[in-house]
Motif scaffolding. Structure first.
Motif, PDB file in Angstrom:
ATOM      1  N   THR A   1     -15.821  66.125  -6.683  1.00  0.00           N
ATOM      2  CA  THR A   1     -14.757  66.225  -7.770  1.00  0.00           C
ATOM      3  C   THR A   1     -14.295  67.617  -7.689  1.00  0.00           C
ATOM      4  O   THR A   1     -12.769  67.649  -7.882  1.00  0.00           O
ATOM      5  N   PRO A   2     -14.773  68.883  -7.751  1.00  0.00           N
ATOM      6  CA  PRO A   2     -14.169  70.050  -7.807  1.00  0.00           C
ATOM      7  C   PRO A   2     -13.308  70.283  -6.582  1.00  0.00           C
ATOM      8  O   PRO A   2     -12.205  71.095  -6.718  1.00  0.00           O
ATOM      9  N   PHE A   3     -13.445  69.654  -5.560  1.00  0.00           N
ATOM     10  CA  PHE A   3     -12.686  69.740  -4.353  1.00  0.00           C
ATOM     11  C   PHE A   3     -11.452  68.785  -4.313  1.00  0.00           C
ATOM     12  O   PHE A   3     -10.615  68.853  -3.545  1.00  0.00           O
ATOM     13  N   ALA A   4     -11.275  67.952  -5.064  1.00  0.00           N
ATOM     14  CA  ALA A   4     -10.229  66.863  -5.229  1.00  0.00           C
ATOM     15  C   ALA A   4      -8.728  67.569  -5.086  1.00  0.00           C
ATOM     16  O   ALA A   4      -7.858  67.112  -4.433  1.00  0.00           O
ATOM     17  N   ARG A   5      -8.459  68.694  -5.878  1.00  0.00           N
ATOM     18  CA  ARG A   5      -7.316  69.058  -5.771  1.00  0.00           C
ATOM     19  C   ARG A   5      -6.742  69.692  -4.356  1.00  0.00           C
ATOM     20  O   ARG A   5      -5.497  69.823  -4.100  1.00  0.00           O
ATOM     21  N   SER A   6      -7.848  70.224  -3.623  1.00  0.00           N
ATOM     22  CA  SER A   6      -7.846  70.708  -2.288  1.00  0.00           C
ATOM     23  C   SER A   6      -7.309  69.680  -0.950  1.00  0.00           C
ATOM     24  O   SER A   6      -7.015  69.999  -0.034  1.00  0.00           O
TER      25      SER A   6
END
Length: 64
Positions: free
Chosen positions: A9-14
């Protein structure tokens, strides 16, 4: 509908496609703040691109 969070989830924006408007905005900021000119290949005619390439070679040598 329930959203499930995972360890990714923390990497979704990238994981999104780059925003072309974002690149132009950053190029504008570089010019405004530091006088750096960023030229996107699709923004110039073929002859202009050849001149830009020649200037780059003269200033920095051949590209690797």
């Amino acid at each position: 509908m329930t959203l499930t969070r995972t360890s990714l989830t923390p990497f979704a924006r990238s994981m999104r496609d780059p925003d072309p408007a974002g690149a132009r905005r950053v190029a504008q900021e570089l010019y405004d703040e530091h006088g750096i000119v960023v030229i996107f290949p699709n923004d110039v005619a073929k002859v202009d691109a050849m001149w830009i390439e020649a200037i780059g070679k003269r200033l920095y040598g051949r590209r690797r």
